[in-house]
Design a protein around this motif. Structure first.
Motif, short mmCIF file in Angstrom:
data_model
loop_
_atom_site.label_atom_id
_atom_site.label_comp_id
_atom_site.label_asym_id
_atom_site.label_seq_id
_atom_site.Cartn_x
_atom_site.Cartn_y
_atom_site.Cartn_z
N TYR A 1 0.84 -1.20 0.00
CA TYR A 1 0.00 0.00 0.00
C TYR A 1 0.88 1.26 0.00
O TYR A 1 1.97 1.27 0.59
CB TYR A 1 -0.92 0.02 1.23
N ILE A 2 0.37 2.29 -0.65
CA ILE A 2 1.04 3.59 -0.65
C ILE A 2 -0.01 4.66 -0.36
O ILE A 2 -1.15 4.60 -0.85
CB ILE A 2 1.76 3.86 -1.99
N SER A 3 0.36 5.62 0.47
CA SER A 3 -0.58 6.70 0.81
C SER A 3 -0.43 7.85 -0.17
O SER A 3 0.57 7.99 -0.87
CB SER A 3 -0.32 7.20 2.23
N GLY A 4 -1.45 8.69 -0.21
CA GLY A 4 -1.38 9.88 -1.05
C GLY A 4 -0.20 10.76 -0.67
O GLY A 4 0.47 11.32 -1.55
N ARG A 5 0.08 10.86 0.60
CA ARG A 5 1.22 11.68 1.07
C ARG A 5 2.54 11.11 0.55
O ARG A 5 3.45 11.84 0.15
CB ARG A 5 1.21 11.74 2.60
N ASP B 1 -3.78 18.62 -6.24
CA ASP B 1 -4.49 17.47 -5.70
C ASP B 1 -4.06 16.23 -6.48
O ASP B 1 -3.80 16.30 -7.69
CB ASP B 1 -6.01 17.66 -5.82
N LEU B 2 -4.01 15.11 -5.79
CA LEU B 2 -3.58 13.85 -6.38
C LEU B 2 -4.80 13.03 -6.80
O LEU B 2 -5.76 12.89 -6.05
CB LEU B 2 -2.75 13.06 -5.36
N PHE B 3 -4.72 12.47 -8.02
CA PHE B 3 -5.79 11.63 -8.53
C PHE B 3 -5.23 10.29 -8.99
O PHE B 3 -4.10 10.20 -9.47
CB PHE B 3 -6.49 12.30 -9.72
N LEU B 4 -6.05 9.24 -8.82
CA LEU B 4 -5.74 7.93 -9.35
C LEU B 4 -6.52 7.75 -10.64
O LEU B 4 -7.75 7.91 -10.67
CB LEU B 4 -6.13 6.85 -8.33
N SER B 5 -5.84 7.43 -11.72
CA SER B 5 -6.48 7.28 -13.02
C SER B 5 -7.37 6.04 -13.03
O SER B 5 -6.93 4.94 -12.64
CB SER B 5 -5.42 7.18 -14.11
N LEU C 1 -10.07 11.02 -6.53
CA LEU C 1 -9.27 11.94 -5.73
C LEU C 1 -8.67 11.18 -4.55
O LEU C 1 -9.40 10.53 -3.79
CB LEU C 1 -10.13 13.11 -5.24
N ILE C 2 -7.35 11.29 -4.38
CA ILE C 2 -6.65 10.58 -3.31
C ILE C 2 -6.16 11.58 -2.27
O ILE C 2 -5.33 12.44 -2.55
CB ILE C 2 -5.45 9.78 -3.86
N GLY C 3 -6.68 11.46 -1.06
CA GLY C 3 -6.25 12.32 0.04
C GLY C 3 -4.90 11.89 0.59
O GLY C 3 -4.41 10.78 0.30
N ASP C 4 -4.29 12.74 1.39
CA ASP C 4 -2.96 12.43 1.93
C ASP C 4 -2.93 11.13 2.71
O ASP C 4 -1.93 10.40 2.69
CB ASP C 4 -2.48 13.58 2.82
N ASP C 5 -4.01 10.82 3.44
CA ASP C 5 -4.04 9.63 4.29
C ASP C 5 -4.71 8.43 3.62
O ASP C 5 -4.80 7.36 4.23
CB ASP C 5 -4.75 9.95 5.60
N ASP C 6 -5.19 8.61 2.38
CA ASP C 6 -5.80 7.49 1.67
C ASP C 6 -4.74 6.50 1.22
O ASP C 6 -3.62 6.88 0.84
CB ASP C 6 -6.58 8.00 0.45
N LEU C 7 -5.07 5.22 1.25
CA LEU C 7 -4.15 4.16 0.86
C LEU C 7 -4.60 3.53 -0.46
O LEU C 7 -5.78 3.27 -0.66
CB LEU C 7 -4.07 3.09 1.94
N VAL C 8 -3.64 3.28 -1.34
CA VAL C 8 -3.92 2.63 -2.61
C VAL C 8 -3.16 1.30 -2.65
O VAL C 8 -1.97 1.24 -2.34
CB VAL C 8 -3.48 3.52 -3.80
N ASP C 9 -3.86 0.24 -3.04
CA ASP C 9 -3.28 -1.10 -3.10
C ASP C 9 -2.53 -1.26 -4.42
O ASP C 9 -3.13 -1.33 -5.50
CB ASP C 9 -4.40 -2.14 -2.99
N LEU C 10 -1.22 -1.35 -4.36
CA LEU C 10 -0.40 -1.47 -5.57
C LEU C 10 -0.30 -2.91 -6.06
O LEU C 10 0.25 -3.16 -7.14
CB LEU C 10 1.01 -0.93 -5.30
N GLY D 1 -2.40 -4.93 -12.86
CA GLY D 1 -2.08 -3.71 -13.59
C GLY D 1 -1.25 -2.76 -12.75
O GLY D 1 -0.99 -2.99 -11.56
N ILE D 2 -0.82 -1.68 -13.38
CA ILE D 2 -0.01 -0.66 -12.70
C ILE D 2 -0.87 0.54 -12.39
O ILE D 2 -1.56 1.06 -13.27
CB ILE D 2 1.19 -0.24 -13.59
N GLU D 3 -0.86 0.98 -11.13
CA GLU D 3 -1.66 2.14 -10.74
C GLU D 3 -0.99 3.41 -11.26
O GLU D 3 0.22 3.60 -11.10
CB GLU D 3 -1.79 2.22 -9.21
N ARG D 4 -1.79 4.28 -11.85
CA ARG D 4 -1.27 5.50 -12.46
C ARG D 4 -1.84 6.71 -11.74
O ARG D 4 -3.07 6.84 -11.60
CB ARG D 4 -1.62 5.54 -13.95
N PHE D 5 -0.96 7.59 -11.30
CA PHE D 5 -1.35 8.79 -10.55
C PHE D 5 -1.02 10.03 -11.38
O PHE D 5 -0.08 10.05 -12.17
CB PHE D 5 -0.59 8.87 -9.22
#
Length: 230
Positions: free
Chosen positions: A32-36, A49-53, A62-71, A75-79
């Protein structure tokens, strides 16, 4: 248990996890990786502001600083980042992702009726600016633009040549004032001078000519003086 797994180090994994930030590829050791943490990888500032495609037709997330994204998902997550500008609507703060905003967009953003009057606050002693639905306002100018709205009453009273008249629009034209003064009787042999007092901030007092219109407020006073045409 799941929360502990999110912070687990994948350093012992056979390969690192990949992600893409603004078309640049990075590798990450955790699931996992956070927006921060995404922002820190590219030294992003506070004005973006950070967005996940997300695949269309779905909206990008929209990805907040404390939001977590499962890598570890397939596929590859694109920000990517979006610049934003601040504005206030009726004392509430909002973000906007374009340089210009229309009056209609401000009303929709602030949950304001499209029929209400919208104004842009202007530093005194200048008058606040009335913003029509199609008017564009540049948010990139110095400072934060402040908007406020006013409900248009179903009916107001205006005074025309000393007589009280009912009025249901937020503006009135020179021709409409003359019609009220003359009881809607058209007379081609007369010319008119129209003056007004006790108007709203956009036009507190002044004189009107053919084709002119002014904004109205309750108990506004109009005087239409007729003269014979020479």
């Amino acid at each position: 248990m799941e929360d502990n797994q999110k912070g687990a180090d994948l350093s012992t994994a056979k390969k690192l996890l990949s992600l893409v930030i603004e078309n640049k590829k990075f590798e990450w050791r955790k699931q996992y990786i956070s927006g921060r943490e995404v922002k820190a990888l590219v030294n992003a500032g506070d004005d973006v502001d950070l967005f996940l495609s997300i695949v269309k037709p779905w909206e990008d997330e929209l990805i907040g600083d404390d939001d977590l994204v499962d890598l570890a998902r397939p596929g590859i997550e694109r920000f990517f980042f979006k610049n934003f500008l601040w504005l206030t609507i009726n004392d509430k703060k909002f973000k906007w992702y374009e340089q210009y905003v229309t009056g209609k967009e401000v009303k929709l953003l602030g949950n304001i009726s499209l029929e209400d009057d919208l104004f842009l606050s202007i530093q005194k002693p200048w008058n606040d600016e009335h913003i029509d639905n199609e008017t564009k306002v540049d948010l990139a100018r110095p400072g934060i633009e402040h908007f406020f709205s006013k409900e248009i009453p179903a009916e107001i009273k205006i005074i025309v040549n000393g007589r009280e008249r009912s009025w249901s629009k937020n503006t009135i034209s020179f021709e409409e004032v003359v019609a009220l003064a003359e009881g809607n009787v058209h007379n081609n042999n007369k010319a008119y001078t129209v003056t007004y007092l006790k108007g709203p901030k956009q036009n507190p007092q002044g004189e009107m000519g053919k084709g002119d219109f002014v904004y109205v407020t309750n108990k506004m006073i109009f005087n239409a003086t007729a003269t014979d045409k020479s």
